[in-house]
Enzyme design. Structure first.
Site, PDB file in Angstrom:
ATOM      1  N   CYS A   1       0.708  -1.322   0.045  1.00  9.20           N
ATOM      2  CA  CYS A   1      -0.021   0.050  -0.042  1.00  9.20           C
ATOM      3  C   CYS A   1       1.033   1.302   0.035  1.00  9.20           C
ATOM      4  CB  CYS A   1      -0.985   0.336   1.373  1.00  9.20           C
ATOM      5  SG  CYS A   1      -2.222  -1.621   1.229  1.00  9.20           S
TER       6      CYS A   1
ATOM      7  N   HIS B   1      -3.402   7.221   3.136  1.00 20.95           N
ATOM      8  CA  HIS B   1      -3.823   5.943   2.659  1.00 20.95           C
ATOM      9  C   HIS B   1      -5.375   5.287   3.192  1.00 20.95           C
ATOM     10  CE1 HIS B   1      -4.048   1.613   1.483  1.00 20.95           C
ATOM     11  NE2 HIS B   1      -3.683   1.176   2.571  1.00 20.95           N
TER      12      HIS B   1
ATOM     13  N   ASN C   1     -10.240  -0.198   0.269  1.00 24.43           N
ATOM     14  CA  ASN C   1      -8.799  -0.352   0.108  1.00 24.43           C
ATOM     15  C   ASN C   1      -8.243  -0.778  -1.047  1.00 24.43           C
ATOM     16  OD1 ASN C   1      -6.153  -0.549   0.681  1.00 24.43           O
ATOM     17  ND2 ASN C   1      -6.021  -1.557   2.610  1.00 24.43           N
TER      18      ASN C   1
HETATM   19  O1  UT7 Z   1      -3.788  -1.350   3.916  1.00 26.09           O
HETATM   20  C1  UT7 Z   1      -3.213  -2.007   5.132  1.00 26.09           C
HETATM   21  C2  UT7 Z   1      -3.778  -3.195   5.158  1.00 26.09           C
HETATM   22  N1  UT7 Z   1      -4.845  -3.139   5.906  1.00 26.09           N
HETATM   23  C3  UT7 Z   1      -5.214  -2.720   6.924  1.00 26.09           C
HETATM   24  O2  UT7 Z   1      -5.073  -1.477   7.391  1.00 26.09           O
HETATM   25  C4  UT7 Z   1      -6.635  -3.294   7.901  1.00 26.09           C
HETATM   26  C5  UT7 Z   1      -6.329  -3.036   9.369  1.00 26.09           C
HETATM   27  N2  UT7 Z   1      -7.119  -3.761  10.178  1.00 26.09           N
HETATM   28  C6  UT7 Z   1      -8.308  -3.317  10.362  1.00 26.09           C
HETATM   29  O3  UT7 Z   1      -8.847  -2.487   9.473  1.00 26.09           O
HETATM   30  C7  UT7 Z   1      -9.374  -3.914  11.266  1.00 26.09           C
HETATM   31  O4  UT7 Z   1      -8.609  -4.618  12.369  1.00 26.09           O
HETATM   32  C8  UT7 Z   1     -10.380  -5.008  10.925  1.00 26.09           C
HETATM   33  C9  UT7 Z   1     -11.412  -4.231   9.972  1.00 26.09           C
HETATM   34  C10 UT7 Z   1      -9.799  -5.862   9.958  1.00 26.09           C
HETATM   35  C11 UT7 Z   1     -11.025  -5.714  11.951  1.00 26.09           C
HETATM   36  O5  UT7 Z   1     -11.669  -4.889  12.875  1.00 26.09           O
HETATM   37  P1  UT7 Z   1     -11.432  -4.851  14.351  1.00 26.09           P
HETATM   38  O6  UT7 Z   1     -12.345  -3.914  14.872  1.00 26.09           O
HETATM   39  O7  UT7 Z   1      -9.829  -4.870  14.656  1.00 26.09           O
HETATM   40  O8  UT7 Z   1     -12.084  -6.217  14.622  1.00 26.09           O
HETATM   41  P2  UT7 Z   1     -11.230  -7.654  15.308  1.00 26.09           P
HETATM   42  O9  UT7 Z   1     -10.092  -8.250  14.277  1.00 26.09           O
HETATM   43  O10 UT7 Z   1     -10.807  -7.296  16.661  1.00 26.09           O
HETATM   44  O11 UT7 Z   1     -12.485  -8.543  15.275  1.00 26.09           O
HETATM   45  C12 UT7 Z   1     -13.610  -8.310  16.431  1.00 26.09           C
HETATM   46  C13 UT7 Z   1     -14.597  -9.279  16.116  1.00 26.09           C
HETATM   47  C14 UT7 Z   1     -14.323 -10.712  16.188  1.00 26.09           C
HETATM   48  O12 UT7 Z   1     -15.396 -11.588  16.674  1.00 26.09           O
HETATM   49  P3  UT7 Z   1     -15.068 -12.074  17.974  1.00 26.09           P
HETATM   50  O13 UT7 Z   1     -13.686 -12.771  17.816  1.00 26.09           O
HETATM   51  O14 UT7 Z   1     -14.795 -10.793  18.953  1.00 26.09           O
HETATM   52  O15 UT7 Z   1     -16.124 -12.814  18.296  1.00 26.09           O
HETATM   53  C15 UT7 Z   1     -14.217 -10.851  14.470  1.00 26.09           C
HETATM   54  O16 UT7 Z   1     -14.294 -12.401  14.231  1.00 26.09           O
HETATM   55  O17 UT7 Z   1     -15.187  -8.909  14.808  1.00 26.09           O
HETATM   56  C16 UT7 Z   1     -15.438 -10.092  14.138  1.00 26.09           C
HETATM   57  N3  UT7 Z   1     -15.513  -9.822  12.411  1.00 26.09           N
HETATM   58  C17 UT7 Z   1     -16.325  -9.505  12.031  1.00 26.09           C
HETATM   59  N4  UT7 Z   1     -17.707  -9.662  12.294  1.00 26.09           N
HETATM   60  C18 UT7 Z   1     -18.550  -9.298  11.286  1.00 26.09           C
HETATM   61  C19 UT7 Z   1     -14.250  -9.473  11.588  1.00 26.09           C
HETATM   62  N5  UT7 Z   1     -14.490  -9.340  10.574  1.00 26.09           N
HETATM   63  C20 UT7 Z   1     -15.905  -9.259  10.720  1.00 26.09           C
HETATM   64  C21 UT7 Z   1     -17.029  -9.002   9.592  1.00 26.09           C
HETATM   65  N6  UT7 Z   1     -18.264  -9.055   9.958  1.00 26.09           N
HETATM   66  N7  UT7 Z   1     -16.770  -8.889   8.453  1.00 26.09           N
END
Ligand code: UT7
Length: 331
Positions: free
Chosen positions: A118, A258, A288
């Protein structure tokens, strides 16, 4: 402190986004997710999806021809083409050579791919700056083109909701006034390579039946770790780039970060001391697009009149590698 005279400037930008839209509601039918979760946790409402037969070079070609048309630049005027992509048409040869041929610039310039995920667009601007400063080049075409949907695991709800396809192009030329790149600060951290990767498909793990069964040829990410690093690194890089230009957050007219997650953008802006009214956000429509997010955002910001003549612009990026960087420029 007197502002140092820039060596290069972005003379023009252009973009290409495929027509097909994949909305959050469509994803609800594909994986166990909801529009509300995606909006709240990422800020993304929809993203563009390239058709099956459209490649990174196809999108890069369209953005390149658009920027050439805007400026009246002929293929023979271009000295160097840098393509940034994490989704090349093929491993060999480079997508840059493919784009070079498509736009009619074969043999009259050199072309190569630059892979910094990215952060690719910012790294490429710095390479272009160096080539022009050395006197080897006068006109550099930077093309950031990504078909992220081709490497996404559509069964992984934590990643498939995030990415989209598209391309942005910038023509980089010598600066003859006070407009252009004032400072940059780039870093990478190979110790963090595994938090965002495609585990298989390269020499470390060639594709075989087991890889395909485990879906290891697709993108994998430890979202929370990436999130934390992204905010810290982009905010720090932004502050250091501003310091390098002798500026403070109060001088910034527009920050163009970004576009990965609106919460990352908001936290970065808060740490950097820049209010959201002075931050450009378009990820709600595109998700993204990896290295293409910044040139696409710059092109839209300029079109919307958000980049006044002489505006101080701060660019910040972050991606796999890990890589990150920031740049200040007078528009
Ligand atoms: O360009 C650079 C590359 N990438 C990035 O910049 C992405 C960086 N990271 C993020 O944007 C975030 O970490 C995410 C959007 C990927 C995830 O958000 P988060 O607030 O960090 O969620 P999390 O990974 O802590 O997950 C929280 C919960 C989990 O459930 P449990 O374990 O608490 O029951 C996940 O399984 O949310 C769940 N979850 C979802 N639920 C519904 C993860 N993805 C989804 C989804 N829909 N799509």
């Amino acid at each position: 402190m007197k502002e140092s005279k820039p060596v290069v400037r972005i003379a023009a930008t252009a973009r290409y986004l495929p027509d097909d839209v994949l909305a959050n509601a469509d994803l609800e039918r594909m994986v166990n997710t909801s529009d509300a979760w995606i909006r709240e946790r990422t800020g993304i409402l929809e993203r563009r999806i390239a058709p099956k037969d459209m490649t990174a070079a196809d999108m890069g070609e369209r953005a390149s021809l658009a920027v050439m048309e805007k400026t009246g630049i002929e293929p023979s005027d271009i000295d160097l083409i840098i393509v940034t992509t994490a989704t090349p048409d093929r491993w060999l040869p480079s997508t840059a050579c493919e784009v070079q041929s498509r736009i009619g610039a074969a043999r009259t310039c050199f072309a190569f791919d630059l892979h910094a995920a990215c952060t690719g667009f910012l790294y490429a601007l710095s390479v272009a700056e160096g080539q022009i400063a050395s006197g080897r080049c006068e006109t550099v075409l930077v093309v950031s083109t990504e078909k992220m949907t081709s490497i996404i695991d559509w069964e992984d709800r934590s990643t498939c909701i995030l990415f989209g396809d598209g391309a942005g192009a910038a023509l980089v030329r010598p600066s003859d006034d006070d407009k252009g790149i004032l400072s940059s600060y780039h870093r990478s951290d190979g110790d963090m390579a595994l938090v965002l990767q495609r585990p298989a498909g390269g020499t470390a793990k060639p594709i075989d039946e087991e890889v395909l069964r485990n879906r290891d040829h697709l993108l994998r990410m430890s979202g929370r770790e990436v999130f934390k690093s992204a905010v810290q690194s982009m905010a720090r890089a932004g502050s250091l780039a501003l310091e390098g230009a002798g500026k403070t957050c109060d001088d910034v007219d527009l920050m163009v970060p970004h576009q990965a997650n609106v919460r990352i953008i908001e936290s970065t802006a808060r740490y950097a001391g820049i209010p959201m009214e002075r931050v450009f956000v378009n990820l709600h429509r595109y998700g993204n697009i990896s290295s293409a997010t910044i040139p696409v955002a710059l092109d839209e910001a300029a079109e919307q009149g958000k980049l006044a003549n002489g505006a101080l612009v701060l660019l910040t990026a972050f991606g796999a590698g890990l890589t990150w960087g920031a740049m200040t420029m007078r528009w």
